[in-house]
Motif scaffolding. Structure first.
Motif, mmCIF file in Angstrom:
data_model
loop_
_atom_site.group_PDB
_atom_site.id
_atom_site.type_symbol
_atom_site.label_atom_id
_atom_site.label_comp_id
_atom_site.label_asym_id
_atom_site.label_seq_id
_atom_site.Cartn_x
_atom_site.Cartn_y
_atom_site.Cartn_z
ATOM 1 N N ASP A 23 -73.004 -79.385 -55.558
ATOM 2 C CA ASP A 23 -73.868 -78.362 -54.988
ATOM 3 C C ASP A 23 -74.981 -78.074 -55.984
ATOM 4 N N GLU A 24 -75.983 -77.361 -55.532
ATOM 5 C CA GLU A 24 -77.035 -76.871 -56.405
ATOM 6 C C GLU A 24 -77.406 -75.506 -55.878
ATOM 7 N N ARG A 25 -77.272 -74.480 -56.749
ATOM 8 C CA ARG A 25 -77.566 -73.129 -56.300
ATOM 9 C C ARG A 25 -78.006 -72.254 -57.454
ATOM 10 N N GLU A 26 -78.514 -71.096 -57.088
ATOM 11 C CA GLU A 26 -79.006 -70.148 -58.065
ATOM 12 C C GLU A 26 -77.840 -69.399 -58.703
ATOM 13 N N VAL A 27 -77.914 -69.262 -60.032
ATOM 14 C CA VAL A 27 -76.894 -68.537 -60.790
ATOM 15 C C VAL A 27 -77.607 -67.453 -61.596
ATOM 16 N N THR A 28 -77.029 -66.263 -61.610
ATOM 17 C CA THR A 28 -77.566 -65.169 -62.414
ATOM 18 C C THR A 28 -76.719 -65.044 -63.668
ATOM 19 N N THR A 87 -63.496 -63.029 -66.640
ATOM 20 C CA THR A 87 -63.259 -62.559 -65.273
ATOM 21 C C THR A 87 -64.504 -61.902 -64.682
ATOM 22 N N GLY A 88 -65.483 -61.603 -65.507
ATOM 23 C CA GLY A 88 -66.738 -61.032 -65.013
ATOM 24 C C GLY A 88 -67.682 -62.077 -64.445
ATOM 25 N N ALA A 89 -67.427 -63.341 -64.756
ATOM 26 C CA ALA A 89 -68.257 -64.433 -64.247
ATOM 27 C C ALA A 89 -67.583 -65.045 -63.032
ATOM 28 N N ARG A 90 -68.309 -65.232 -61.963
ATOM 29 C CA ARG A 90 -67.743 -65.855 -60.776
ATOM 30 C C ARG A 90 -67.532 -67.345 -60.988
ATOM 31 N N SER A 91 -68.540 -68.024 -61.507
ATOM 32 C CA SER A 91 -68.453 -69.472 -61.661
ATOM 33 C C SER A 91 -68.229 -69.868 -63.114
ATOM 34 N N SER A 92 -67.803 -71.101 -63.311
ATOM 35 C CA SER A 92 -67.586 -71.661 -64.639
ATOM 36 C C SER A 92 -68.819 -72.442 -65.049
ATOM 37 N N ALA A 93 -69.084 -72.477 -66.359
ATOM 38 C CA ALA A 93 -70.252 -73.184 -66.868
ATOM 39 C C ALA A 93 -69.855 -74.044 -68.054
ATOM 40 N N LEU A 94 -70.444 -75.231 -68.129
ATOM 41 C CA LEU A 94 -70.221 -76.163 -69.224
ATOM 42 C C LEU A 94 -71.549 -76.432 -69.899
ATOM 43 N N GLU A 140 -64.906 -76.099 -59.833
ATOM 44 C CA GLU A 140 -66.356 -76.245 -59.773
ATOM 45 C C GLU A 140 -66.937 -75.775 -61.098
ATOM 46 N N ILE A 141 -67.875 -76.553 -61.645
ATOM 47 C CA ILE A 141 -68.498 -76.202 -62.923
ATOM 48 C C ILE A 141 -70.000 -76.387 -62.791
ATOM 49 N N ASN A 142 -70.767 -75.416 -63.272
ATOM 50 C CA ASN A 142 -72.210 -75.637 -63.321
ATOM 51 C C ASN A 142 -72.579 -76.117 -64.716
ATOM 52 N N LEU A 143 -73.598 -76.959 -64.773
ATOM 53 C CA LEU A 143 -74.066 -77.513 -66.039
ATOM 54 C C LEU A 143 -75.204 -76.643 -66.537
ATOM 55 N N ALA A 144 -75.081 -76.153 -67.763
ATOM 56 C CA ALA A 144 -76.047 -75.187 -68.281
ATOM 57 C C ALA A 144 -76.318 -75.430 -69.754
ATOM 58 N N ASP A 145 -77.409 -74.879 -70.226
ATOM 59 C CA ASP A 145 -77.710 -74.883 -71.651
ATOM 60 C C ASP A 145 -77.086 -73.629 -72.244
ATOM 61 N N ARG A 146 -75.951 -73.786 -72.920
ATOM 62 C CA ARG A 146 -75.244 -72.667 -73.551
ATOM 63 C C ARG A 146 -75.363 -72.768 -75.066
ATOM 64 N N ARG A 147 -76.420 -73.407 -75.524
ATOM 65 C CA ARG A 147 -76.629 -73.675 -76.954
ATOM 66 C C ARG A 147 -76.492 -72.426 -77.826
ATOM 67 N N GLY A 148 -76.956 -71.291 -77.385
ATOM 68 C CA GLY A 148 -76.894 -70.070 -78.189
ATOM 69 C C GLY A 148 -75.583 -69.317 -78.061
ATOM 70 N N MET A 149 -74.656 -69.829 -77.288
ATOM 71 C CA MET A 149 -73.388 -69.142 -77.046
ATOM 72 C C MET A 149 -72.306 -69.632 -78.009
ATOM 73 N N ARG A 150 -71.300 -68.810 -78.255
ATOM 74 C CA ARG A 150 -70.207 -69.178 -79.164
ATOM 75 C C ARG A 150 -69.224 -70.173 -78.557
ATOM 76 N N PHE A 151 -69.194 -70.240 -77.226
ATOM 77 C CA PHE A 151 -68.244 -71.118 -76.545
ATOM 78 C C PHE A 151 -69.004 -72.093 -75.644
ATOM 79 N N PRO A 152 -68.723 -73.388 -75.759
ATOM 80 C CA PRO A 152 -69.411 -74.357 -74.911
ATOM 81 C C PRO A 152 -68.974 -74.307 -73.439
ATOM 82 N N MET A 153 -67.868 -73.646 -73.181
ATOM 83 C CA MET A 153 -67.355 -73.544 -71.811
ATOM 84 C C MET A 153 -67.083 -72.088 -71.486
ATOM 85 N N LEU A 154 -67.467 -71.693 -70.284
ATOM 86 C CA LEU A 154 -67.159 -70.373 -69.759
ATOM 87 C C LEU A 154 -66.307 -70.609 -68.521
#
Length: 156
Positions: free
Chosen positions: A74-79, A29-36, A105-119
């Motif tokens: 879309d394409e936009r800046e994510v923090t 809930t702290g993240a506005r957007s979803s990431a894959l 909506e899902i942004n495509l990201a490198d989450r290689r170091g994260m425990r979950f492939p999807m946020l």
């Protein structure tokens, strides 16, 4: 609020249109957007419109990978949580979670170091889900694996 479906802090999700079944997701809930997490992505033009191709390995090492594509929404800046800003590609996909299907909506990201492939961020949960951070996997364990991609043009 009483009619909302309760999720735990982690759940199994599917995105059948992308060929993904049984992907572990952190409900945030702290993240506005979803990431894959994607291992690679590339841009191209199809019918005069921008598209993105991508490859991901949703399961255990050696379990196979998926190559997919989608129109660029879309394409936009994510923090990120560390305060780093990056430009990311966003696509729209059908999410299946807790018996509910909806377009998110899902942004495509490198989450290689994260425990979950999807946020899964709060905009994907709006008006349907609420989160109990003391619980997890409330809606069963989907069988991890790959699904045959299909297109579903109906609205959420």
């Amino acid at each position: 609020m009483a009619n909302r479906i309760v999720l735990g802090w982690r759940e199994w999700v599917s995105m059948p249109g992308l060929g993904i079944v049984g992907l572990r997701a952190k409900i945030d809930t702290g993240a506005r957007s979803s990431a894959l997490h994607v291992d690679a992505q590339w841009r191209y033009v199809e019918g005069g419109a921008p598209w993105v191709g991508f490859r991901l390995s949703p399961g255990a090492i050696g379990a196979g990978s998926i190559e997919g594509c989608a129109p660029v929404h879309d394409e936009r800046e994510v923090t990120d949580s560390g305060g780093h800003r990056t430009q990311r590609v966003f696509v729209r996909a059908r999410l299946r979670l807790a018996g509910v299907e909806r377009e998110i909506e899902i942004n495509l990201a490198d989450r290689r170091g994260m425990r979950f492939p999807m946020l899964l961020g709060r905009t994907a949960m709006a008006r349907v889900f609420t989160v109990d951070p003391a619980r997890s996997f409330l809606h069963g364990k989907a069988a991890p694996g790959l699904a045959a991609p299909h297109s579903d043009p109906s609205p959420p």
